[in-house]
Design an enzyme around this catalytic site. Structure first.
Site, PDB file in Angstrom:
ATOM      1  N   GLU A  90       0.804  -1.222   0.000  1.00 19.45           N
ATOM      2  CA  GLU A  90       0.000   0.000   0.000  1.00 19.45           C
ATOM      3  C   GLU A  90       0.837   1.273   0.000  1.00 19.45           C
ATOM      4  OE1 GLU A  90      -1.930  -1.730   3.409  1.00 19.45           O
ATOM      5  OE2 GLU A  90      -3.872  -1.132   2.592  1.00 19.45           O
ATOM      6  N   CYS A 103       2.936   8.670   1.288  1.00 15.15           N
ATOM      7  CA  CYS A 103       3.441   7.760   2.312  1.00 15.15           C
ATOM      8  C   CYS A 103       3.714   6.413   1.639  1.00 15.15           C
ATOM      9  CB  CYS A 103       2.397   7.608   3.423  1.00 15.15           C
ATOM     10  SG  CYS A 103       2.896   6.433   4.693  1.00 15.15           S
ATOM     11  N   CYS A 110       4.985  -6.414   8.034  1.00 19.42           N
ATOM     12  CA  CYS A 110       5.995  -5.868   8.953  1.00 19.42           C
ATOM     13  C   CYS A 110       6.359  -6.918  10.003  1.00 19.42           C
ATOM     14  CB  CYS A 110       5.453  -4.619   9.642  1.00 19.42           C
ATOM     15  SG  CYS A 110       6.685  -3.791  10.684  1.00 19.42           S
ATOM     16  N   CYS A 114       4.235  -4.302  17.020  1.00 21.38           N
ATOM     17  CA  CYS A 114       3.612  -3.261  17.847  1.00 21.38           C
ATOM     18  C   CYS A 114       2.133  -3.596  18.065  1.00 21.38           C
ATOM     19  CB  CYS A 114       3.744  -1.903  17.171  1.00 21.38           C
ATOM     20  SG  CYS A 114       5.461  -1.441  16.864  1.00 21.38           S
ATOM     21  N   CYS A 117      -0.844  -1.604  16.162  1.00 20.61           N
ATOM     22  CA  CYS A 117      -0.728  -1.375  14.712  1.00 20.61           C
ATOM     23  C   CYS A 117      -1.290  -2.548  13.918  1.00 20.61           C
ATOM     24  CB  CYS A 117       0.735  -1.156  14.346  1.00 20.61           C
ATOM     25  SG  CYS A 117       0.981  -0.863  12.575  1.00 20.61           S
ATOM     26  N   CYS A 334      -2.446   6.243   9.799  1.00 21.81           N
ATOM     27  CA  CYS A 334      -1.317   5.592  10.473  1.00 21.81           C
ATOM     28  C   CYS A 334      -1.778   4.329  11.187  1.00 21.81           C
ATOM     29  CB  CYS A 334      -0.720   6.498  11.549  1.00 21.81           C
ATOM     30  SG  CYS A 334      -0.104   8.056  10.958  1.00 21.81           S
TER      31      CYS A 334
HETATM   32  N1  SAH Z   1       7.765   0.827  11.293  1.00 19.17           N
HETATM   33  C1  SAH Z   1       8.079   2.231  11.218  1.00 19.17           C
HETATM   34  C2  SAH Z   1       7.397   2.915  10.054  1.00 19.17           C
HETATM   35  C3  SAH Z   1       5.887   2.987  10.158  1.00 19.17           C
HETATM   36  S1  SAH Z   1       5.453   4.593  10.621  1.00 19.17           S
HETATM   37  C4  SAH Z   1       7.754   2.889  12.543  1.00 19.17           C
HETATM   38  O1  SAH Z   1       7.211   2.222  13.423  1.00 19.17           O
HETATM   39  O2  SAH Z   1       8.081   4.052  12.742  1.00 19.17           O
HETATM   40  C5  SAH Z   1       3.831   4.364  11.215  1.00 19.17           C
HETATM   41  C6  SAH Z   1       3.540   5.255  12.403  1.00 19.17           C
HETATM   42  O3  SAH Z   1       2.181   5.039  12.794  1.00 19.17           O
HETATM   43  C7  SAH Z   1       4.398   4.933  13.599  1.00 19.17           C
HETATM   44  O4  SAH Z   1       4.816   6.103  14.233  1.00 19.17           O
HETATM   45  C8  SAH Z   1       3.432   4.179  14.520  1.00 19.17           C
HETATM   46  O5  SAH Z   1       3.785   4.343  15.874  1.00 19.17           O
HETATM   47  C9  SAH Z   1       2.111   4.813  14.169  1.00 19.17           C
HETATM   48  N2  SAH Z   1       0.962   3.932  14.407  1.00 19.17           N
HETATM   49  C10 SAH Z   1       0.915   2.588  14.347  1.00 19.17           C
HETATM   50  N3  SAH Z   1      -0.314   2.124  14.614  1.00 19.17           N
HETATM   51  C11 SAH Z   1      -1.079   3.204  14.853  1.00 19.17           C
HETATM   52  C12 SAH Z   1      -2.455   3.385  15.170  1.00 19.17           C
HETATM   53  N4  SAH Z   1      -3.281   2.353  15.306  1.00 19.17           N
HETATM   54  N5  SAH Z   1      -2.895   4.647  15.333  1.00 19.17           N
HETATM   55  C13 SAH Z   1      -2.077   5.697  15.185  1.00 19.17           C
HETATM   56  N6  SAH Z   1      -0.784   5.593  14.873  1.00 19.17           N
HETATM   57  C14 SAH Z   1      -0.273   4.362  14.716  1.00 19.17           C
END
Ligand code: SAH
Length: 349
Positions: A90, A103, A110, A114, A117, A334
């Site tokens: 995506e 983006c 991944c 986390c 996510c 995000c």
């Molecule tokens: N793996 C890398 C790149 C992805 S950036 C990283 O973790 O930085 C994606 C961003 O979205 C990250 O800052 C993550 O903390 C945030 N994110 C992940 N799940 C989310 C959610 N459910 N709601 C809001 N932000 C989220």
């Protein structure tokens, strides 16, 4: 399978063209790929027909194919792109006033687990090649006739995947995107985000050509971070902050820390004070993101007043912004990139 040209640098292109071609041929192809964004090899009309034919016999352009587009009510567009091996990934375009942000993903799925996510639920399918990383930008720019002048275009490597676990390809793609003779983006306009792979942060810092760096902090203590980001067991919070302190920023640069606010978990006033203290000696800013909810995500979004109170506290010490969710209705925000194919009420283009 024919070898894709997109993702090749000048050196690779010289090899692809073979020793019989004059040096400037590689430059002509490079220019066609990254400056003129040709959609097909036959469009590289600067090459003699015979050279074009030979090149097409051995190579494809290699741009990902648009499998689906999802259009959000707020103007955001999510792309499902099909890669050479049939896998899909995506990419999201977020137009906003004077700027467009794309983006892009660095991996299919991944490997970082986390808990908040949705991409984590996919697991890792594979890393993307440099060509597939650059290709996402080229496809979206072309599909939307985006302009790049006057700093309109921004790129964030914040889609699917952990970019620093695919560093060589991310760096190679970045070099092409930043090359004044290539895609010619300013280094201020591209940002890579990491969940905190400490040794790779150090490695990135040694790269002469690199994007800006953002770190997904997401917690104010070691224990809390370990709960929601299990990679903290290996990469401790204190070491992460130390790596950030040692990171060689350029004169115009600040580190960005992202902080996903989870109701009742990491959103208290005390958390905000701890975040400010953790980052006190860094040249940094904070981007708060109120949780974007999703099925199977066991957290809730804090109320707007809680988010505002948190921001006020951090702001006393360092710049702190609230990231507006984009494309929530099409699962493009995000943490929502999980190739959701048919969300309810989704508008297809
Ligand atoms: N793996 C890398 C790149 C992805 S950036 C990283 O973790 O930085 C994606 C961003 O979205 C990250 O800052 C993550 O903390 C945030 N994110 C992940 N799940 C989310 C959610 N459910 N709601 C809001 N932000 C989220």
């Amino acid at each position: 399978m024919s070898q894709p040209l997109v993702g090749m640098d000048l050196h690779d292109l010289r090899e692809a063209l073979g020793p019989d071609q004059p040096q400037y041929r590689a430059r002509q192809v490079y220019d066609a790929l990254y400056r003129r964004h040709v959609p097909d090899l036959v469009h590289i009309t600067t090459l003699p027909a015979q050279v074009r034919q030979d090149l097409s016999a051995r190579h494809s352009l290699g741009l990902p194919e648009i499998a689906r587009r999802y259009q959000s009510a707020d103007g955001t567009r999510r792309y499902l792109l099909r890669l050479d091996d049939g896998k899909t990934v995506e990419t999201v375009l977020m137009p906003e006033g004077e700027r467009d942000t794309i983006c892009i993903s660095s991996q299919v799925g991944c490997p970082v687990d986390c808990k908040f996510c949705m991409t984590a639920l996919l697991g890792l399918e594979r890393s993307l090649t440099a060509g597939e990383i650059v290709g996402q930008v080229l496809v979206v720019v072309r599909d939307n006739h985006l302009r790049q002048d006057g700093g309109r275009l921004n790129i964030v490597i914040m889609g699917q995947g952990e970019p620093l676990l695919n560093l060589p390809n991310v760096v190679k793609a970045t070099r092409i995107l930043l090359d004044p003779d290539g895609f010619a983006l300013s280094p201020r306009r591209i940002t890579v985000s990491t969940a905190g792979i400490i040794p790779k942060i150090e490695e990135l810092g040694r790269e002469p050509v690199r994007p800006r760096l953002a770190i997904s902090l997401n917690a104010s203590t070691e224990e809390q971070r370990r709960e929601i980001m299990p990679l903290t067991r290996k990469y401790h919070l204190a070491d992460l902050i130390a790596a950030c302190k040692a990171y060689p920023l350029r004169p115009w640069e600040k580190l960005t820390f992202e902080y996903v606010l989870l109701k009742g978990v990491n959103d208290a006033d005390a958390d905000a004070r701890r975040v400010a203290k953790l980052l006190a000696h860094l040249n940094a800013k904070v981007n708060l993101i109120a949780l974007n909810p999703g099925p199977e995500i066991p957290f809730e979004t804090p109320a707007p007043e809680r988010v505002a109170a948190f921001q006020q506290i951090v702001r006393r010490s360092l710049p702190c912004f609230l990231r507006k969710p984009r494309g929530l209705d099409i699962f493009a925000a995000c943490g929502q990139l999980k190739r959701v194919a048919e969300p309810p009420q989704i508008a297809l283009l």
